[in-house]
Design an enzyme around this catalytic site. Structure first.
Site, PDB file in Angstrom:
ATOM      1  N   LYS A 134       0.827  -1.208   0.000  1.00 35.21           N
ATOM      2  CA  LYS A 134       0.000   0.000   0.000  1.00 35.21           C
ATOM      3  C   LYS A 134       0.861   1.257   0.000  1.00 35.21           C
ATOM      4  O   LYS A 134       0.592   2.218  -0.736  1.00 35.21           O
ATOM      5  CB  LYS A 134      -0.922   0.009   1.221  1.00 35.21           C
ATOM      6  CG  LYS A 134      -2.064  -0.988   1.156  1.00 35.21           C
ATOM      7  CD  LYS A 134      -2.819  -1.062   2.479  1.00 35.21           C
ATOM      8  CE  LYS A 134      -3.957  -2.079   2.410  1.00 35.21           C
ATOM      9  NZ  LYS A 134      -4.633  -2.293   3.688  1.00 35.21           N
ATOM     10  N   GLN A 186      -5.079  -1.446   9.630  1.00 35.40           N
ATOM     11  CA  GLN A 186      -4.981  -2.790   9.049  1.00 35.40           C
ATOM     12  C   GLN A 186      -5.616  -3.825   9.971  1.00 35.40           C
ATOM     13  O   GLN A 186      -5.254  -3.938  11.139  1.00 35.40           O
ATOM     14  CB  GLN A 186      -3.508  -3.140   8.796  1.00 35.40           C
ATOM     15  CG  GLN A 186      -3.296  -4.472   8.113  1.00 35.40           C
ATOM     16  CD  GLN A 186      -3.814  -4.497   6.685  1.00 35.40           C
ATOM     17  OE1 GLN A 186      -3.709  -3.522   5.955  1.00 35.40           O
ATOM     18  NE2 GLN A 186      -4.382  -5.614   6.282  1.00 35.40           N
ATOM     19  N   ASP A 246     -11.641   2.937   3.984  1.00 38.54           N
ATOM     20  CA  ASP A 246     -12.029   1.526   3.968  1.00 38.54           C
ATOM     21  C   ASP A 246     -13.546   1.360   3.966  1.00 38.54           C
ATOM     22  O   ASP A 246     -14.051   0.247   3.783  1.00 38.54           O
ATOM     23  CB  ASP A 246     -11.440   0.809   5.191  1.00 38.54           C
ATOM     24  CG  ASP A 246     -10.649  -0.435   4.812  1.00 38.54           C
ATOM     25  OD1 ASP A 246     -10.515  -0.719   3.611  1.00 38.54           O
ATOM     26  OD2 ASP A 246     -10.164  -1.131   5.726  1.00 38.54           O
TER      27      ASP A 246
END
Length: 299
Positions: free
Chosen positions: A55, A99, A122
């Site tokens: 990422k 995460q 997200d």
């Protein structure tokens, strides 16, 4: 015997990253700063470390700022929430991604809830989830949105098609169903308690498999010509003499390819789309946070 067309998520993701890079290059002079993505990693999970590293590299490659925060396994809930508060307040950060999964002693939902909806790249906060359910603009979970992009690129207008989503997780199944409803599909969410699952799937023009069971969906489950999106990533045990087992999806690819009209491979299908859509969501959030106009439907 016909063979399904392969839906190349890797190529689509490369094109999407190119669009993000173009927008990021225009954003920087207009906003006086780069768009910024902050990723928080707690603990030493090897798969998560690889994912976070990827990422960061792709964020920088697209011309955006990457802020990585790596915390030890024994980080407390209060310390993690304080970091999220700090990132919420940071004007250089447009997107925040914590995460998952977190270490077991931490409350994942409380951490996700703490993220500002304007930075929720997200798409997992209650406000983002609610806006999706209401059909309002918002940030959408990356994997379902990437799957929808592949479907629309392959099929064009999805209106009126029968879609079956196998799996009801908050990460993929539920938001995927909401996105398909937004495209005027007739949507069924199937799961472990669904009676006669193969028969339910056979009615679908679109099948999205997201259950985490290797090669569960077989050819005789698939309506001839249907489009199959395989979200699953499962590593099979290594064969004798091999160090690594092969990666497979939730669909028996070789079997289903003889019936489906189009299908995503694993790897190389939905997987590459997840990070590409994360970058897309970050540049969208950056424009909103800087109050700059953006034709979001174009990316």
């Amino acid at each position: 015997m016909t063979q399904a067309s392969i839906i190349d998520g890797k190529a689509f993701a490369e094109g999407l990253r190119g669009k993000v890079a173009e927008l990021a290059a225009k954003f920087e002079p207009a906003a006086g700063r780069k768009a910024g993505l902050a990723v928080v990693l707690v603990g030493e999970d090897p798969a998560s470390q690889v994912y976070v590293r990827s990422k960061g590299k792709q964020t920088v490659a697209c011309g955006m700022a990457s802020f990585e925060h790596k915390l030890p396994e024994d980080t407390t809930q209060d310390v993690l929430l304080a970091l999220v508060d700090q990132l919420n307040a940071d004007p250089l950060v447009d997107g925040i991604l914590v995460q998952l999964p977190l270490p077991k002693h931490l409350d994942e939902q409380a951490v996700v809830d703490r993220i500002s909806p304007s930075k929720d790249v997200d798409g997992l906060t209650p406000i983002s989830t609610g806006r999706l359910a209401l059909g309002l603009p918002g940030l959408v979970p990356c994997t379902p949105l990437g799957s929808l992009m592949l479907l629309k690129d392959r099929l064009g207008n999805l209106s009126g098609l029968n879609a079956v989503v196998i799996g009801r997780s908050i990460l993929v199944g539920k938001p995927m169903a909401q996105l398909l409803l937004g495209e005027n599909c007739t949507v069924t969410i199937a799961h472990s308690r669904t009676q006669d699952l193969p028969e339910v799937v056979r009615r679908a023009d679109i099948v999205v498999a997201a259950v985490g069971r290797p090669e569960m969906v077989k050819a005789d489950w698939i309506k001839p010509g249907a489009t199959v999106i395989d979200v699953g990533i499962n590593r099979l045990p290594p064969a004798e003499g091999s160090e690594k087992g092969r990666l497979v999806g939730d669909v028996d690819f070789a079997d289903a390819s003889t019936v489906a009209g189009a299908i995503t491979p694993v790897p190389g299908g939905v997987g590459p789309m997840t990070i590409a859509v994360l970058l897309r969501n970050t540049i969208v959030a950056a424009h909103r946070n800087a109050d700059l106009a953006l034709a979001e439907d174009a990316i």
